[in-house]
Every structure is written in structure tokens, then in C-alpha cells.
Design a protein around this motif. Structure first.
Motif, PDB file in Angstrom:
ATOM      1  N   SER A  64       0.981  -1.170  -0.010  1.00 51.32           N
ATOM      2  CA  SER A  64      -0.083   0.189  -0.077  1.00 51.32           C
ATOM      3  C   SER A  64       1.017   1.274   0.020  1.00 51.32           C
ATOM      4  CB  SER A  64      -1.153  -0.185   1.478  1.00 51.32           C
ATOM      5  OG  SER A  64      -1.535   1.229   1.275  1.00 51.32           O
ATOM      6  N   GLY A 106      -0.199   4.376   0.320  1.00 49.40           N
ATOM      7  CA  GLY A 106      -0.592   5.183   1.479  1.00 49.40           C
ATOM      8  C   GLY A 106      -0.002   4.760   2.827  1.00 49.40           C
ATOM      9  N   THR A 107       0.130   3.302   2.982  1.00 46.09           N
ATOM     10  CA  THR A 107       0.688   2.830   4.118  1.00 46.09           C
ATOM     11  C   THR A 107       1.969   3.372   4.247  1.00 46.09           C
ATOM     12  OG1 THR A 107      -1.085   1.004   4.585  1.00 46.09           O
ATOM     13  CG2 THR A 107       1.031   0.887   5.583  1.00 46.09           C
ATOM     14  N   ALA A 108       2.634   3.053   3.337  1.00 43.98           N
ATOM     15  CA  ALA A 108       4.202   3.363   3.065  1.00 43.98           C
ATOM     16  C   ALA A 108       4.295   4.980   3.623  1.00 43.98           C
ATOM     17  CB  ALA A 108       4.758   3.229   1.794  1.00 43.98           C
ATOM     18  N   SER A 121       2.106   7.118   5.014  1.00 41.32           N
ATOM     19  CA  SER A 121       1.768   7.384   6.345  1.00 41.32           C
ATOM     20  C   SER A 121       2.734   6.856   7.374  1.00 41.32           C
ATOM     21  CB  SER A 121       0.454   6.956   6.540  1.00 41.32           C
ATOM     22  OG  SER A 121       0.326   5.529   6.522  1.00 41.32           O
ATOM     23  N   GLU A 122       3.379   5.814   6.997  1.00 43.33           N
ATOM     24  CA  GLU A 122       4.317   5.198   8.061  1.00 43.33           C
ATOM     25  C   GLU A 122       5.659   6.325   8.216  1.00 43.33           C
ATOM     26  OE1 GLU A 122       6.504   1.066   9.319  1.00 43.33           O
ATOM     27  OE2 GLU A 122       5.147   1.271   7.736  1.00 43.33           O
ATOM     28  N   SER A 127       9.251   0.563   4.181  1.00 44.29           N
ATOM     29  CA  SER A 127       7.820   0.005   4.598  1.00 44.29           C
ATOM     30  C   SER A 127       7.361  -0.753   3.315  1.00 44.29           C
ATOM     31  CB  SER A 127       6.846   1.397   4.849  1.00 44.29           C
ATOM     32  OG  SER A 127       5.430   0.787   4.930  1.00 44.29           O
ATOM     33  N   GLN A 139       6.391  -4.377   3.931  1.00 45.81           N
ATOM     34  CA  GLN A 139       5.006  -5.219   3.568  1.00 45.81           C
ATOM     35  C   GLN A 139       4.897  -6.288   2.561  1.00 45.81           C
ATOM     36  OE1 GLN A 139       2.074  -2.067   2.554  1.00 45.81           O
ATOM     37  NE2 GLN A 139       3.467  -0.518   3.101  1.00 45.81           N
TER      38      GLN A 139
END
Length: 310
Positions: free
Chosen positions: A5, A7-9, A11-12, A293, A297
Motif C-alpha cells: 500500500s 498510502g501505508t508506506a 503514512s508510516e 515500509s 509489507q
């Protein structure tokens, strides 16, 4: 196929900055320190060289010998500082990736000097050498195509060269995206992970390329905001300075005048250096953490799939 993701990367990366602001500042400070050290060491040498040239009646041979000695000293210092900058870069880059893939190792701002750093240096050097070799081949191929199509005449020859140049830029970025997981994979798996990083990036090139563009856009926005605020603060602080005297001194000896100016305004220079360290740390984290990230993942998805295959 495993996916990650974006977005996850992203946001992390922001989450890492929020959770560990002091570590982010220290990373930026360490990256800035060699540049500040080089200025502090080299500016006095340059100032002395300019002063020696400006002295009337000086023996030209003595001035030349002194300048040669100063230049050799400056080159030696530059070489040592460049080596120090490379070591610091490897250590800090590894610390950011370690903070993402092994978040429990928070002591000493995740900074180490061990096998992880050695692996990052080896993989990074291999990628840089490979990139330049590939670029050399592409440039030679482009030159050959350019010579072959030159006989077509205008505007076709220029259009061909333009198309080659425009095609080379995204090709370089796509290539960088394809191998971007090799370095974080080496930190995650604690070995030279050329193969693991290549396999993790399989089928992810477009997503990694898109994340790279998004990261660049975010960094440009962050830089624009910080530079705007910094410019406003500088304009407010510079209003009380005697700029006519400062400019006259710069015309006489620019290096010496800058040294005096820095020394006279050291509190402001120190505050500016701290602010730049924060900015540097934020940009550094935003440019490295998303790829670490993504690597974590994808590795988390690949491992269960491999176990099911057995």
C-alpha cells in the motif's frame, strides 16, 4: 501476486517523524554536520588565499607557493570530509531503514556501525556502479542512433534526439524504482539481499515509480513551505543590518567578509543550522522510510505464500 500500500508506506514515514522527532532531528543534524565542517575548515583557507593575492608588492613566487600549499591542504581536507560524508550517509540511511523494518531497536536513535551498514554500503555501491555502467551503454547507444538518423535532415534528426532524451529520463527513474528494494531488503534480512530485493520488486515497478513521484512532490511542498517561512524570518532579522558596510566588505574579500558575518551573527546562524537539520531529517525520512515500509509489507506477504507452497 503480493502488493503493498502506497498510502501505508507514506503514512508510516510521517508516523515515524511524529513518533521520533528527536531521532529525525539527529539524522538531519548528522547529515548536515560534514557540510558545516567543510565550510568552517575551507572558508578560512580561501579567505587567506584571496588576501594573499590582494597584497600589494608581494612576491609573486611566494604568493604562488603559498597558494599551492593552501590548495593542497584544501584538497586533502575535502577528500577527508567527502569520505566522512559517505560514512555518515550510510549510517544515517541505515538508521532510517532500521527504524522502519526493526522498530524496536530505538536505542541511540537507531544509529549503529556494524554489518547492516556494511551491507548497505556494498549494495549501494554496486547499484551506483551498475547505474553508471548502464547509463554509459545507453548513452553510447543513443549516440549511435543519433549518428544513424542524422542523415534524415531537419526536423527529423532533432526530433529523434529529443525523443531519445525524453525517453531516457523515465527509463532511469523506472530502473531506480525496480531496484529500490534491494537496500532495505538487506537491512530487513540481514544479508546482501540482491536477489530478495529483485524478487520483491517484481511486478511492483509502476507502483514504486508512482510512490517515488509522490514522495518527490511531498518533499517539494515541504521544502517550499519551510523556505517560505525561513525567508520571512530572514527578512525580518536582516532589517537591522548595515548592508552597505557588509556589501563593501564582500567586494573587498568575499570569503573573509562571509566568515566575519557568520561569526558576528552566530546565534542566528546556529538557529538556522538547527532549522535546516530538522528539514533535512524530515526530507531524509520521507525519501527513505516509504521504500523500507514497502519492502517490509511485501516481505510479510511473500513469507506466508512461501510457507503455503511448501
Amino acid at each position: 501476486m503480493a502488493r503493498f500500500s502506497i498510502g501505508t508506506a507514506i503514512s508510516e514515514a510521517f508516523g515515524l517523524i511524529r513518533r521520533r522527532p528527536l531521532a529525525t532531528f539527529v539524522w538531519g543534524l548528522l547529515m548536515l554536520a560534514p557540510s558545516v565542517g567543510s565550510l568552517a575548515l575551507i572558508l578560512p583557507i580561501l579567505g587567506g588565499m584571496i588576501t594573499a593575492i590582494a597584497v600589494e608588492g608581494a612576491d609573486p613566487d611566494q604568493v604562488q607557493n603559498a597558494m599551492m600549499g593552501d590548495m593542497m591542504q584544501m584538497q586533502g581536507l575535502s577528500a577527508l570530509l567527502n569520505l566522512g560524508q559517505l560514512v555518515v550517509t550510510v549510517v544515517v540511511y541505515t538508521a532510517v531503514m532500521r527504524a522502519v523494518v526493526r522498530p524496536r531497536e530505538t536505542a541511540f536513535f537507531s544509529l549503529r556501525l556494524g554489518m547492516d551498514e556494511l551491507r548497505v554500503a556494498v549494495v549501494g555501491l554496486a547499484l551506483v556502479v551498475g547505474f553508471y555502467l548502464l547509463l554509459l551503454v545507453v548513452v553510447l547507444l543513443g549516440v549511435g542512433i543519433g549518428f544513424a538518423t542524422w542523415g534524415l535532415g531537419e526536423p527529423y534528426n532533432w526530433l529523434t534526439i529529443l525523443a531519445l532524451c525524453l525517453g531516457l529520463i523515465p527509463a532511469i527513474w523506472l530502473g531506480a524504482a525496480r531496484v529500490s528494494l534491494m537496500v532495505p531488503a538487506s537491512v530487513l534480512h540481514r544479508r546482501l539481499a540482491f536477489e530478495e530485493g529483485w524478487k520483491l520488486g517484481r511486478g511492483q515497478t509502476c507502483a514504486l515509480f508512482g510512490m517515488m513521484l509522490l514522495v518527490i512532490l511531498i518533499m517539494l511542498v515541504v521544502q517550499a513551505v519551510v523556505v517560505g517561512i525561513g525567508s520571512a524570518v530572514f527578512m525580518a532579522a536582516a532589517g537591522g543590518m548595515d548592508w552597505s558596510r557588509i556589501l563593501a566588505a564582500i567586494e573587498e574579500n568575499p570569503i573573509g567578509a562571509l566568515t566575519v558575518l557568520f561569526n558576528a551573527n552566530w546565534p542566528w546562524v546556529t538557529l538556522a543550522g538547527l532549522a535546516v537539520s530538522v528539514l533535512y531529517g524530515v526530507i531524509l525520512t520521507l525519501s527513505i522510510a516509504p521504500f523500507a515500509s514497502a519492502c517490509r509489507q511485501l516481505s510479510a506477504e511473500v513469507a506466508p505464500a512461501a510457507e503455503e507452497g511448501h
